[in-house]
Design an enzyme around this catalytic site. Structure first.
Site, PDB file in Angstrom:
ATOM      1  N   TYR A  97       0.845  -1.200   0.000  1.00  0.00           N
ATOM      2  CA  TYR A  97       0.000   0.000   0.000  1.00  0.00           C
ATOM      3  C   TYR A  97       0.879   1.250   0.000  1.00  0.00           C
ATOM      4  CZ  TYR A  97      -4.463   2.312   1.153  1.00  0.00           C
ATOM      5  OH  TYR A  97      -5.605   3.062   1.130  1.00  0.00           O
TER       6      TYR A  97
ATOM      7  N   LEU B 280      -5.744  -6.004   4.460  1.00  0.00           N
ATOM      8  CA  LEU B 280      -6.931  -6.843   4.684  1.00  0.00           C
ATOM      9  C   LEU B 280      -6.936  -8.104   3.836  1.00  0.00           C
ATOM     10  CD1 LEU B 280      -9.933  -4.374   5.165  1.00  0.00           C
ATOM     11  CD2 LEU B 280      -8.846  -5.851   6.866  1.00  0.00           C
ATOM     12  N   GLU B 281      -6.193  -8.096   2.752  1.00  0.00           N
ATOM     13  CA  GLU B 281      -6.131  -9.274   1.867  1.00  0.00           C
ATOM     14  C   GLU B 281      -5.042 -10.269   2.282  1.00  0.00           C
ATOM     15  OE1 GLU B 281      -6.480  -6.006   0.199  1.00  0.00           O
ATOM     16  OE2 GLU B 281      -8.567  -6.591   0.596  1.00  0.00           O
TER      17      GLU B 281
ATOM     18  N   CYS C 214       1.825  -2.172   5.665  1.00  0.00           N
ATOM     19  CA  CYS C 214       1.910  -0.957   6.481  1.00  0.00           C
ATOM     20  C   CYS C 214       0.549  -0.289   6.498  1.00  0.00           C
ATOM     21  CB  CYS C 214       2.951  -0.009   5.888  1.00  0.00           C
ATOM     22  SG  CYS C 214       3.095   1.546   6.784  1.00  0.00           S
TER      23      CYS C 214
ATOM     24  N   GLU D 108      -8.178   9.544   8.566  1.00  0.00           N
ATOM     25  CA  GLU D 108      -9.167  10.410   9.237  1.00  0.00           C
ATOM     26  C   GLU D 108     -10.311   9.619   9.864  1.00  0.00           C
ATOM     27  OE1 GLU D 108      -8.743  14.178   6.078  1.00  0.00           O
ATOM     28  OE2 GLU D 108     -10.508  12.863   6.091  1.00  0.00           O
TER      29      GLU D 108
ATOM     30  N   HIS E 161     -11.445   3.498   9.771  1.00  0.00           N
ATOM     31  CA  HIS E 161     -11.048   2.366   8.915  1.00  0.00           C
ATOM     32  C   HIS E 161      -9.697   1.799   9.339  1.00  0.00           C
ATOM     33  CE1 HIS E 161     -10.240   0.406   4.838  1.00  0.00           C
ATOM     34  NE2 HIS E 161     -11.249  -0.230   5.383  1.00  0.00           N
TER      35      HIS E 161
HETATM   36  N1  LIG Z   1      -5.569   2.156   4.495  1.00  0.00           N
HETATM   37  C1  LIG Z   1      -4.760   1.075   4.260  1.00  0.00           C
HETATM   38  C2  LIG Z   1      -5.224  -0.053   3.615  1.00  0.00           C
HETATM   39  N2  LIG Z   1      -6.503  -0.109   3.169  1.00  0.00           N
HETATM   40  C3  LIG Z   1      -6.936  -1.055   2.151  1.00  0.00           C
HETATM   41  C4  LIG Z   1      -7.382  -2.386   2.746  1.00  0.00           C
HETATM   42  O1  LIG Z   1      -6.265  -3.108   3.276  1.00  0.00           O
HETATM   43  C5  LIG Z   1      -8.015  -3.256   1.660  1.00  0.00           C
HETATM   44  O2  LIG Z   1      -7.075  -3.482   0.620  1.00  0.00           O
HETATM   45  C6  LIG Z   1      -9.255  -2.586   1.080  1.00  0.00           C
HETATM   46  O3  LIG Z   1     -10.146  -2.285   2.130  1.00  0.00           O
HETATM   47  C7  LIG Z   1      -9.956  -3.503   0.050  1.00  0.00           C
HETATM   48  O4  LIG Z   1     -10.316  -4.714   0.671  1.00  0.00           O
HETATM   49  N3  LIG Z   1      -4.412  -1.120   3.418  1.00  0.00           N
HETATM   50  C8  LIG Z   1      -3.104  -1.108   3.866  1.00  0.00           C
HETATM   51  O5  LIG Z   1      -2.362  -2.080   3.666  1.00  0.00           O
HETATM   52  N4  LIG Z   1      -2.632   0.001   4.512  1.00  0.00           N
HETATM   53  C9  LIG Z   1      -3.421   1.100   4.723  1.00  0.00           C
HETATM   54  O6  LIG Z   1      -2.935   2.098   5.332  1.00  0.00           O
HETATM   55  C1  LIG Z   2      -5.773   2.844   7.408  1.00  0.00           C
HETATM   56  C2  LIG Z   2      -6.754   3.329   6.430  1.00  0.00           C
HETATM   57  O1  LIG Z   2      -7.678   2.662   6.030  1.00  0.00           O
HETATM   58  C3  LIG Z   2      -6.609   4.754   6.068  1.00  0.00           C
HETATM   59  O2  LIG Z   2      -5.451   4.915   5.259  1.00  0.00           O
HETATM   60  C4  LIG Z   2      -7.802   5.260   5.307  1.00  0.00           C
HETATM   61  O3  LIG Z   2      -7.745   6.640   5.434  1.00  0.00           O
HETATM   62  P1  LIG Z   2      -9.060   7.415   5.920  1.00  0.00           P
HETATM   63  O4  LIG Z   2      -9.388   6.878   7.307  1.00  0.00           O
HETATM   64  O5  LIG Z   2      -8.633   8.873   5.968  1.00  0.00           O
HETATM   65  O6  LIG Z   2     -10.135   7.130   4.914  1.00  0.00           O
END
Ligand SMILES: Nc1c(NC[C@H](O)[C@H](O)[C@H](O)CO)[nH]c(=O)[nH]c1=O
Ligand SMILES: CC(=O)[C@@H](O)COP(=O)(O)O
Length: 157
Positions: free
Chosen positions: A28, A60-61, A83, A88, A91
């Site tokens: 990511y 998440l995957e 990572c 904000e 999530h």
């Molecule tokens: N915000 C971050 C994510 N978000 C994406 C999720 O992991 C996932 O791929 C999505 O929700 C689709 O299922 N992933 C990270 O690895 N790091 C982040 O900071």
């Molecule tokens: C960790 C996350 O999902 C994050 O990067 C998403 O950012 P936001 O909470 O500002 O939508």
């Protein structure tokens, strides 16, 4: 560095037969992931283990990818790298909690998984933890997987 203590590290296990690891990466943040991968690959090489690398979109995957690999491939252990940086919304909590919980549940089922998913407040915290010359969390995750593989072989499960 506030809150960061040097911790005790077990010596890497020695193996009679080759170990095959799968490094599953959620790039990511590409540069952070690359540091984690380098650290994990270095520890795998130090232990004489083979290490393949596959990538998924996000943390998440990671559990699902490891579950699929366990069903369809032949690896002794897994290193999950990624990572998650707080944004904000809430999530962040979902991504951190569900990715780590998924890995833990797979581990309790008998998969040898090292968790190298960084869960941090900002990029600076991620950079020092991904750096192989820094806190080397990728290397630590690979070492954890190797220790579990050694135990699994010791107990023939
Ligand atoms: N915000 C971050 C994510 N978000 C994406 C999720 O992991 C996932 O791929 C999505 O929700 C689709 O299922 N992933 C990270 O690895 N790091 C982040 O900071
Ligand atoms: C960790 C996350 O999902 C994050 O990067 C998403 O950012 P936001 O909470 O500002 O939508």
């Amino acid at each position: 560095m506030a809150g960061h203590e040097t911790h005790y590290e077990l010596a890497l296990p020695k193996f009679d037969a080759a170990v095959k690891l799968l490094i599953v990466v959620a790039p990511y943040y590409r540069d952070i992931a690359d540091g984690l991968i380098a650290g994990a690959q270095a520890v795998a090489a130090q232990a004489g283990a083979l290490a393949d690398v596959v990538e998924v979109p996000g943390a998440l995957e990671l559990p699902a990818a490891i579950s699929l690999a366990e069903q369809g491939a032949d690896y002794d252990g897994y290193v999950a790298l990624g990572c998650v940086i707080r944004g904000e919304t809430t999530h962040y909590d979902t991504v951190c909690n569900d990715s780590s919980r998924g890995l833990m549940l797979l581990g309790i089922e008998g998969l040898c998984i090292g968790n190298g998913i960084l869960t941090v407040e900002n990029r600076a915290q991620a950079e020092v933890r991904a750096d192989p010359a820094g806190q080397n969390k990728g290397g630590g995750a690979a070492a954890a997987a190797l220790h579990l593989v050694a135990l699994k072989r010791r107990w023939k499960v």
